[in-house]
Design a protein around this motif. Structure first.
Motif, mmCIF file in Angstrom:
data_model
loop_
_atom_site.group_PDB
_atom_site.id
_atom_site.type_symbol
_atom_site.label_atom_id
_atom_site.label_comp_id
_atom_site.label_asym_id
_atom_site.label_seq_id
_atom_site.Cartn_x
_atom_site.Cartn_y
_atom_site.Cartn_z
ATOM 1 N N ALA A 70 0.983 -0.836 0.015
ATOM 2 C CA ALA A 70 -0.013 -0.113 0.230
ATOM 3 C C ALA A 70 0.684 0.880 0.580
ATOM 4 O O ALA A 70 2.171 0.639 0.792
ATOM 5 N N ASP A 71 0.598 2.383 -0.670
ATOM 6 C CA ASP A 71 0.974 3.730 -0.716
ATOM 7 C C ASP A 71 0.435 4.315 0.328
ATOM 8 O O ASP A 71 1.023 5.185 1.139
ATOM 9 N N VAL A 72 -0.715 3.918 1.271
ATOM 10 C CA VAL A 72 -1.467 4.368 2.659
ATOM 11 C C VAL A 72 -1.750 3.659 3.078
ATOM 12 O O VAL A 72 -2.790 2.620 2.674
ATOM 13 N N VAL A 73 -1.527 3.389 4.320
ATOM 14 C CA VAL A 73 -1.966 2.616 5.526
ATOM 15 C C VAL A 73 -3.136 2.990 6.708
ATOM 16 O O VAL A 73 -3.015 3.930 7.527
ATOM 17 N N VAL A 74 -4.428 2.439 6.558
ATOM 18 C CA VAL A 74 -5.153 2.833 7.697
ATOM 19 C C VAL A 74 -5.617 1.823 8.906
ATOM 20 O O VAL A 74 -5.423 1.027 8.487
ATOM 21 N N LEU A 75 -5.059 2.588 9.822
ATOM 22 C CA LEU A 75 -4.913 1.840 11.402
ATOM 23 C C LEU A 75 -6.333 1.698 11.815
ATOM 24 O O LEU A 75 -7.169 2.370 12.832
ATOM 25 N N ALA A 76 -7.523 0.956 11.312
ATOM 26 C CA ALA A 76 -8.775 0.952 11.723
ATOM 27 C C ALA A 76 -8.530 -0.005 13.052
ATOM 28 O O ALA A 76 -9.774 -1.160 12.530
ATOM 29 N N VAL A 77 -7.948 -0.238 14.023
ATOM 30 C CA VAL A 77 -8.136 -0.833 14.689
ATOM 31 C C VAL A 77 -8.966 -0.399 16.196
ATOM 32 O O VAL A 77 -8.512 1.055 16.098
ATOM 33 N N PRO A 78 -8.923 -0.883 16.643
ATOM 34 C CA PRO A 78 -9.047 0.071 17.898
ATOM 35 C C PRO A 78 -8.322 0.094 19.393
ATOM 36 O O PRO A 78 -7.202 -0.029 18.414
ATOM 37 N N PRO A 79 -8.421 1.271 19.468
ATOM 38 C CA PRO A 79 -6.991 2.306 20.371
ATOM 39 C C PRO A 79 -5.736 1.192 20.855
ATOM 40 O O PRO A 79 -4.418 1.114 20.352
ATOM 41 N N TYR A 80 -6.457 -0.009 20.956
ATOM 42 C CA TYR A 80 -4.918 -0.665 22.059
ATOM 43 C C TYR A 80 -4.336 -1.465 20.988
ATOM 44 O O TYR A 80 -3.662 -2.407 21.714
#
Lengths: 222, 222
Positions: A70-80
């Motif tokens: 990827a060129d852009v990686v979205v961390l769409a995971v829970p904050p912890y």
């Protein structure tokens, strides 16, 4: 552009995947800790898009594989999981791969939701601390009404706020956000300002809780 | 209804005084630590309203005198004066006089403004702690764009958020807010939820700082 949505099987990941696939020609990769889950969800999204006349390929991978491509990686995971997820994919990133942090730390009690500020100052700052030196990190997509985002029948007419210390990366993310129809991206400054941005998420949940007829609340600044 | 604006010579006090006097028949009292200043400002507001064809009497008093006469007392003072101001007027309040807290604690640095959370949890909670036992306290009017509020030529089209633990008092303040044309009052729950509400104020200041053409930024939830 190739966008990897790590945690792309959750609600914000789903919404962003569907909107980008529907409104743009960017290539969407779904990441998950379990690749089968990523592939199943990716197929679900393809079917949903196909039913609306959009033929597109969305692939599912284990997180590190998705980030690698990827060129852009979205961390769409829970904050912890933000810190662990960044470390898990760190050696797969190119120098200019942009990490995007949409997660918010919250704690609920009988009154409502409250912003839970991490020691680093914000979840975006947590991502920046875990990232390799010099890796561009941008906070965005915190306060999107997830169900509205994932429902392509609904017009958004919402704002999202973008924070970051790398001007080019921030501009790229702003453009990606505004490529979604009905979404406007406003600049809220550097990562040091992320806590005030992240604090909107518990607030809109509280507004939905206490006002009849309001649910899945978004925000516009004017 | 009689509304006392303590600190009514400042920008939020001025905006609320002008709007209520223009849009409603409520009686407005301006309070200040120095009664001459309160009287001078009250006359200024009368002149402004008169120039728009609204004949009304606005009186200025020392804070305690203004509070003594009022049904609703707005603590439009800086956050570090909220506690003192409540104590200064406490023995002049009737049991059902409503205290309204619009103040927000902030600290600025080179990046922008940041929410400065008081030990009590929020400025609204500071007001509640300083108030006599059982006195109704409501947080509201935190995030109003002060210059727009004070400019009667501008349509507001904004939301304000209301927090409080006394349902009747909260309803009264919501009605007072919605009596101002273009202002909608949303319920954000009890005082325990005030920090998330107050946090919007530094955020809208940051948005004005980082986005061309945006200044005096307000908010709508939808």
């Amino acid at each position: 552009m190739r966008i990897a949505l790590l945690g792309g099987t959750g609600d914000i990941g789903q919404g962003l995947a569907l909107r980008w696939a529907y409104d743009t020609s960017h290539e969407i990769l779904i990441g998950s800790r379990t690749p089968e889950k990523a592939r199943t969800k990716a197929e679900e999204y393809e079917t949903e898009l196909d039913s609306r006349g959009v033929e597109t390929t969305i692939n599912g991978f284990e997180n590190a594989m998705a980030a690698d491509r990827a060129d852009v990686v979205v961390l769409a995971v829970p904050p912890y999981h933000v810190s662990d997820t960044v470390e898990e994919v760190a050696d797969r990133l190119d120098d200019d791969t942009i990490l995007v942090s949409p997660a918010v730390g919250m704690k609920g009690d009988e009154h409502g939701m409250h912003y839970h500020r991490p020691g680093a100052g914000s979840v975006t700052a947590v991502a920046a601390e875990a990232a390799p030196e010099g890796q561009p990190v941008v906070g965005a997509f915190h306060n999107l009404a997830a169900d509205r985002l994932a429902n392509l029948d609904v017009e958004l007419d919402l704002d999202t706020l973008v924070v970051g210390n790398d001007g080019d990366a921030k501009e790229t993310v702003q453009s990606l956000a505004e490529a979604i129809e009905g979404l406007r991206a406003l600049d809220a400054g550097p990562i040091e300002n992320a806590a005030e941005v992240e604090s909107i998420t518990p607030l809109v949940i509280n507004i939905a809780k206490y006002n009849d007829g309001m649910h899945d609340v978004g925000v516009r600044f004017l």
